[in-house]
Write a protein that holds these residues in place. Structure first.
Motif, PDB file in Angstrom:
ATOM      1  N   GLU A  58     -13.634 -13.664 -33.939  1.00  0.00           N
ATOM      2  CA  GLU A  58     -14.638 -14.729 -33.946  1.00  0.00           C
ATOM      3  C   GLU A  58     -15.748 -14.357 -34.913  1.00  0.00           C
ATOM      4  O   GLU A  58     -16.274 -13.243 -34.871  1.00  0.00           O
ATOM      5  CB  GLU A  58     -15.232 -14.938 -32.558  1.00  0.00           C
ATOM      6  N   ILE A  59     -16.099 -15.308 -35.785  1.00  0.00           N
ATOM      7  CA  ILE A  59     -17.198 -15.103 -36.727  1.00  0.00           C
ATOM      8  C   ILE A  59     -18.223 -16.209 -36.530  1.00  0.00           C
ATOM      9  O   ILE A  59     -17.897 -17.286 -36.018  1.00  0.00           O
ATOM     10  CB  ILE A  59     -16.718 -15.057 -38.192  1.00  0.00           C
ATOM     11  N   GLY A  60     -19.447 -15.922 -36.926  1.00  0.00           N
ATOM     12  CA  GLY A  60     -20.487 -16.932 -36.807  1.00  0.00           C
ATOM     13  C   GLY A  60     -21.772 -16.464 -37.442  1.00  0.00           C
ATOM     14  O   GLY A  60     -21.841 -15.374 -38.027  1.00  0.00           O
ATOM     15  N   PRO A  61     -22.820 -17.264 -37.306  1.00  0.00           N
ATOM     16  CA  PRO A  61     -24.110 -16.883 -37.856  1.00  0.00           C
ATOM     17  C   PRO A  61     -24.649 -15.634 -37.158  1.00  0.00           C
ATOM     18  O   PRO A  61     -24.254 -15.324 -36.030  1.00  0.00           O
ATOM     19  CB  PRO A  61     -24.992 -18.099 -37.597  1.00  0.00           C
ATOM     20  N   ARG A  62     -25.539 -14.936 -37.823  1.00  0.00           N
ATOM     21  CA  ARG A  62     -26.097 -13.689 -37.270  1.00  0.00           C
ATOM     22  C   ARG A  62     -26.728 -13.888 -35.902  1.00  0.00           C
ATOM     23  O   ARG A  62     -26.763 -12.970 -35.096  1.00  0.00           O
ATOM     24  CB  ARG A  62     -27.113 -13.097 -38.237  1.00  0.00           C
ATOM     25  N   GLU A  63     -27.224 -15.098 -35.644  1.00  0.00           N
ATOM     26  CA  GLU A  63     -27.850 -15.381 -34.349  1.00  0.00           C
ATOM     27  C   GLU A  63     -26.831 -15.398 -33.215  1.00  0.00           C
ATOM     28  O   GLU A  63     -27.180 -15.353 -32.053  1.00  0.00           O
ATOM     29  CB  GLU A  63     -28.562 -16.741 -34.368  1.00  0.00           C
ATOM     30  N   GLY A  64     -25.548 -15.516 -33.555  1.00  0.00           N
ATOM     31  CA  GLY A  64     -24.488 -15.494 -32.560  1.00  0.00           C
ATOM     32  C   GLY A  64     -24.068 -16.869 -32.085  1.00  0.00           C
ATOM     33  O   GLY A  64     -24.471 -17.894 -32.623  1.00  0.00           O
ATOM     34  N   PHE A  65     -23.258 -16.850 -31.048  1.00  0.00           N
ATOM     35  CA  PHE A  65     -22.679 -18.062 -30.463  1.00  0.00           C
ATOM     36  C   PHE A  65     -23.776 -18.923 -29.835  1.00  0.00           C
ATOM     37  O   PHE A  65     -24.727 -18.420 -29.266  1.00  0.00           O
ATOM     38  CB  PHE A  65     -21.652 -17.669 -29.397  1.00  0.00           C
ATOM     39  N   GLY A  66     -23.595 -20.237 -29.918  1.00  0.00           N
ATOM     40  CA  GLY A  66     -24.460 -21.168 -29.210  1.00  0.00           C
ATOM     41  C   GLY A  66     -25.551 -21.794 -30.052  1.00  0.00           C
ATOM     42  O   GLY A  66     -26.300 -22.629 -29.568  1.00  0.00           O
ATOM     43  N   GLY A  67     -25.638 -21.413 -31.326  1.00  0.00           N
ATOM     44  CA  GLY A  67     -26.650 -22.007 -32.201  1.00  0.00           C
ATOM     45  C   GLY A  67     -26.200 -23.349 -32.736  1.00  0.00           C
ATOM     46  O   GLY A  67     -25.263 -23.971 -32.225  1.00  0.00           O
ATOM     47  N   LEU A  68     -26.872 -23.790 -33.792  1.00  0.00           N
ATOM     48  CA  LEU A  68     -26.561 -25.100 -34.362  1.00  0.00           C
ATOM     49  C   LEU A  68     -25.227 -25.130 -35.091  1.00  0.00           C
ATOM     50  O   LEU A  68     -24.595 -26.175 -35.197  1.00  0.00           O
ATOM     51  CB  LEU A  68     -27.675 -25.536 -35.309  1.00  0.00           C
ATOM     52  N   GLN A  69     -24.793 -23.995 -35.633  1.00  0.00           N
ATOM     53  CA  GLN A  69     -23.527 -23.948 -36.357  1.00  0.00           C
ATOM     54  C   GLN A  69     -22.419 -23.470 -35.420  1.00  0.00           C
ATOM     55  O   GLN A  69     -22.617 -22.523 -34.659  1.00  0.00           O
ATOM     56  CB  GLN A  69     -23.615 -22.981 -37.531  1.00  0.00           C
ATOM     57  N   PRO A  70     -21.247 -24.090 -35.491  1.00  0.00           N
ATOM     58  CA  PRO A  70     -20.145 -23.596 -34.663  1.00  0.00           C
ATOM     59  C   PRO A  70     -19.626 -22.261 -35.190  1.00  0.00           C
ATOM     60  O   PRO A  70     -19.750 -21.956 -36.371  1.00  0.00           O
ATOM     61  CB  PRO A  70     -19.078 -24.681 -34.797  1.00  0.00           C
ATOM     62  N   THR A  71     -19.071 -21.472 -34.293  1.00  0.00           N
ATOM     63  CA  THR A  71     -18.394 -20.253 -34.709  1.00  0.00           C
ATOM     64  C   THR A  71     -16.954 -20.604 -35.068  1.00  0.00           C
ATOM     65  O   THR A  71     -16.447 -21.671 -34.705  1.00  0.00           O
ATOM     66  CB  THR A  71     -18.414 -19.183 -33.602  1.00  0.00           C
ATOM     67  N   LEU A  72     -16.299 -19.714 -35.801  1.00  0.00           N
ATOM     68  CA  LEU A  72     -14.886 -19.879 -36.148  1.00  0.00           C
ATOM     69  C   LEU A  72     -14.115 -18.764 -35.469  1.00  0.00           C
ATOM     70  O   LEU A  72     -14.498 -17.590 -35.555  1.00  0.00           O
ATOM     71  CB  LEU A  72     -14.684 -19.796 -37.659  1.00  0.00           C
ATOM     72  N   VAL A  73     -13.045 -19.127 -34.792  1.00  0.00           N
ATOM     73  CA  VAL A  73     -12.184 -18.150 -34.139  1.00  0.00           C
ATOM     74  C   VAL A  73     -10.826 -18.191 -34.830  1.00  0.00           C
ATOM     75  O   VAL A  73     -10.174 -19.235 -34.863  1.00  0.00           O
ATOM     76  CB  VAL A  73     -12.014 -18.455 -32.630  1.00  0.00           C
ATOM     77  N   PHE A  74     -10.441 -17.061 -35.406  1.00  0.00           N
ATOM     78  CA  PHE A  74      -9.143 -16.961 -36.076  1.00  0.00           C
ATOM     79  C   PHE A  74      -8.177 -16.337 -35.090  1.00  0.00           C
ATOM     80  O   PHE A  74      -8.312 -15.180 -34.714  1.00  0.00           O
ATOM     81  CB  PHE A  74      -9.275 -16.141 -37.369  1.00  0.00           C
ATOM     82  N   SER A  75      -7.232 -17.142 -34.664  1.00  0.00           N
ATOM     83  CA  SER A  75      -6.299 -16.760 -33.609  1.00  0.00           C
ATOM     84  C   SER A  75      -4.934 -16.465 -34.211  1.00  0.00           C
ATOM     85  O   SER A  75      -4.365 -17.307 -34.918  1.00  0.00           O
ATOM     86  CB  SER A  75      -6.201 -17.912 -32.601  1.00  0.00           C
ATOM     87  N   PRO A  76      -4.392 -15.282 -33.932  1.00  0.00           N
ATOM     88  CA  PRO A  76      -3.113 -14.926 -34.547  1.00  0.00           C
ATOM     89  C   PRO A  76      -1.952 -15.768 -34.035  1.00  0.00           C
ATOM     90  O   PRO A  76      -1.873 -16.105 -32.861  1.00  0.00           O
ATOM     91  CB  PRO A  76      -2.926 -13.461 -34.176  1.00  0.00           C
ATOM     92  N   THR A  77      -1.069 -16.110 -34.959  1.00  0.00           N
ATOM     93  CA  THR A  77       0.153 -16.832 -34.610  1.00  0.00           C
ATOM     94  C   THR A  77       1.258 -16.376 -35.557  1.00  0.00           C
ATOM     95  O   THR A  77       0.989 -15.938 -36.667  1.00  0.00           O
ATOM     96  CB  THR A  77      -0.025 -18.358 -34.716  1.00  0.00           C
ATOM     97  N   THR A  78       2.473 -16.484 -35.087  1.00  0.00           N
ATOM     98  CA  THR A  78       3.616 -16.196 -35.943  1.00  0.00           C
ATOM     99  C   THR A  78       4.289 -17.490 -36.388  1.00  0.00           C
ATOM    100  O   THR A  78       5.229 -17.460 -37.176  1.00  0.00           O
ATOM    101  CB  THR A  78       4.651 -15.313 -35.216  1.00  0.00           C
ATOM    102  N   GLU A  79       3.795 -18.616 -35.875  1.00  0.00           N
ATOM    103  CA  GLU A  79       4.344 -19.922 -36.251  1.00  0.00           C
ATOM    104  C   GLU A  79       4.006 -20.203 -37.713  1.00  0.00           C
ATOM    105  O   GLU A  79       2.860 -20.031 -38.128  1.00  0.00           O
ATOM    106  CB  GLU A  79       3.747 -21.024 -35.379  1.00  0.00           C
ATOM    107  N   PRO A  80       4.967 -20.665 -38.498  1.00  0.00           N
ATOM    108  CA  PRO A  80       4.660 -21.004 -39.894  1.00  0.00           C
ATOM    109  C   PRO A  80       3.796 -22.258 -39.968  1.00  0.00           C
ATOM    110  O   PRO A  80       3.875 -23.129 -39.105  1.00  0.00           O
ATOM    111  CB  PRO A  80       6.035 -21.254 -40.510  1.00  0.00           C
ATOM    112  N   LYS A  81       2.964 -22.319 -40.988  1.00  0.00           N
ATOM    113  CA  LYS A  81       2.158 -23.518 -41.224  1.00  0.00           C
ATOM    114  C   LYS A  81       3.119 -24.623 -41.649  1.00  0.00           C
ATOM    115  O   LYS A  81       3.933 -24.422 -42.532  1.00  0.00           O
ATOM    116  CB  LYS A  81       1.124 -23.240 -42.309  1.00  0.00           C
ATOM    117  N   ALA A  82       3.012 -25.762 -41.009  1.00  0.00           N
ATOM    118  CA  ALA A  82       3.905 -26.879 -41.312  1.00  0.00           C
ATOM    119  C   ALA A  82       3.103 -28.034 -41.889  1.00  0.00           C
ATOM    120  O   ALA A  82       2.568 -28.852 -41.168  1.00  0.00           O
ATOM    121  CB  ALA A  82       4.644 -27.317 -40.047  1.00  0.00           C
ATOM    122  N   GLY A  83       2.995 -28.074 -43.203  1.00  0.00           N
ATOM    123  CA  GLY A  83       2.314 -29.185 -43.855  1.00  0.00           C
ATOM    124  C   GLY A  83       0.802 -29.093 -43.790  1.00  0.00           C
ATOM    125  O   GLY A  83       0.228 -28.076 -43.454  1.00  0.00           O
ATOM    126  N   LYS A  84       0.194 -30.190 -44.101  1.00  0.00           N
ATOM    127  CA  LYS A  84      -1.259 -30.289 -44.152  1.00  0.00           C
ATOM    128  C   LYS A  84      -1.848 -30.281 -42.741  1.00  0.00           C
ATOM    129  O   LYS A  84      -1.341 -30.944 -41.843  1.00  0.00           O
ATOM    130  CB  LYS A  84      -1.641 -31.580 -44.882  1.00  0.00           C
TER     131      LYS A  84
END
Length: 135
Positions: free
Chosen positions: A51-77
């Motif tokens: 999980e990444i986000g602004p230095r202020e952390g979770f819950g501020g005005l900007q959403p955080t991004l969570v990169f979740s591992p998967t083995t599923e191939p990306k299928a299209g757009k």
């Protein structure tokens, strides 16, 4: 298509996190930290999500991004993509910076007259660099 009028609710939700499935959470988190000026907020030891986000952390005005591992191939757009705006430089300088970070131009049928640039991140997820500079 008929648009429904928006009402101002007494109480509303807001986006707090965007979860993005990916093959290499560490790599994508590092890329997006550089793009957005975010920091790593959390790494899930059990599944490897980052999980990444602004230095202020979770819950501020900007959403955080969570990169979740998967083995599923990306299928299209993906049905959702991120738009970014430069904050401290013009669009051309920001485009050059993003390309140096590992973004690549994406051809989605542009005419060359667009005011934005379509790019892909290191895993091929589309995002756009818009013209306006935000403060």
């Amino acid at each position: 298509m008929r648009l429904m009028p928006c009402r101002v609710p007494i109480m509303a939700c807001r986006i707090s996190e965007l979860v993005i499935d990916c093959r290499d959470p560490q790599r994508l988190a590092a890329f997006w930290c550089e793009v957005l000026g975010f920091v790593v907020l959390d790494i899930d030891i059990d599944d490897g999500a980052v999980e990444i986000g602004p230095r202020e952390g979770f819950g501020g005005l900007q959403p955080t991004l969570v990169f979740s591992p998967t083995t599923e191939p990306k299928a299209g757009k993906l049905p959702l993509h991120i738009d970014v705006n430069a904050t401290d430089r013009d669009q051309d300088a920001e485009l050059e910076r993003l390309l140096k970070l590992g973004a690549r131009p994406a051809d989605i049928g542009q005419t060359g007259e667009e005011t934005w640039h379509c790019l892909v991140d290191p895993e091929g997820n589309e995002f756009c660099l818009l013209r306006a500079r935000l403060s």
